[in-house]
Design an enzyme around this catalytic site. Sequence first.
Site, PDB file in Angstrom:
ATOM      1  N   SER A   1      -2.950  38.076  -5.282  1.00 11.19           N
ATOM      2  CA  SER A   1      -2.928  37.234  -6.479  1.00 11.19           C
ATOM      3  C   SER A   1      -3.367  35.818  -6.130  1.00 11.19           C
ATOM      4  CB  SER A   1      -1.515  37.204  -7.075  1.00 11.19           C
ATOM      5  OG  SER A   1      -1.490  36.443  -8.259  1.00 11.19           O
ATOM      6  N   ASP A   2      -3.982  35.158  -7.094  1.00 10.55           N
ATOM      7  CA  ASP A   2      -4.361  33.758  -6.912  1.00 10.55           C
ATOM      8  C   ASP A   2      -4.279  33.054  -8.264  1.00 10.55           C
ATOM      9  OD1 ASP A   2      -5.493  31.849  -4.801  1.00 10.55           O
ATOM     10  OD2 ASP A   2      -6.769  31.479  -6.533  1.00 10.55           O
ATOM     11  N   THR A   3      -3.912  31.780  -8.215  1.00  8.90           N
ATOM     12  CA  THR A   3      -3.745  30.995  -9.442  1.00  8.90           C
ATOM     13  C   THR A   3      -4.495  29.676  -9.329  1.00  8.90           C
ATOM     14  OG1 THR A   3      -1.551  31.959  -9.796  1.00  8.90           O
ATOM     15  CG2 THR A   3      -2.043  29.940 -10.998  1.00  8.90           C
TER      16      THR A   3
END
Length: 198
Positions: free
Chosen positions: A72-74
Site C-alpha cells: 500500500s502507498d498513500t
Amino acid sequence: MKLVLASKSPRRSELLAQLGYQFDCIAADIDESVSGSESPGDYVKRLSCEKALAVANTLEKRQADNTLVLGSDTAVVVDNIILGKPIDLSDCQRMLTMLSGRCHQVITGIAVTHGREITSELVVTEVSFKELSPQEISRYWQTGEPQDKAGAYGIQGIGGQFVTGLRGSYSAVVGLPLYETAQILLACGLPTQVQTNK
C-alpha cells in the site's frame, strides 16, 4: 493461505489487524521517487505494486504460492502536486499553507500479489482543511507529529482538528482503506471472519 503486509508502518498494521487478519510484516525496500511526468495516481499505484512484488520476490516459490502479499502507498495531493514527508519546519509550513482553507486529495493504492498475479486498486478521498495560521503550523510542528507524515499531518492524531470535511475513506487517509482491502483479499481467496466466499 498466509498474508504478508509489505510494510513496517504501525498505522497500516493496526488497520489490517482491525479486519481480523493474522499476518506478518516485511518492509519493502524500493525507490519511492516520482518518475518524470508520472501522475499522482500512477505514482501511488506503481509504488503499492512495487512494494507487494518486492516482498513477494523474497519468498521461496512454494511459500509464494500459498501467500498473499499486500502493498500500500498513500500520497497527499494538492494542485496535482504530491506532498511527501516534510524535511524541516519550513517544508512543513510550505505544505500546510498549501492545504490551509481548501480541499485536497489523499490517494491510496493497494496491491495484492498471489503467485504471479497482482490485483490493485486506487482509492481517492477528498479532505477539506480549515484556515491555518502560521502560529498553529509552528506549534503543530513542535508536537513532532508532522515529521513522518505525508502532507505534514496525521488525521488520526492532533492534525485531525484541522479537518472540516471528508468525502471518501477515512481509513485510506490513515494509510489503508478497510473496505477495499477486505474486498480485494476476499477476491483473492482470503475472507475476513464475517465475509463469505460466494
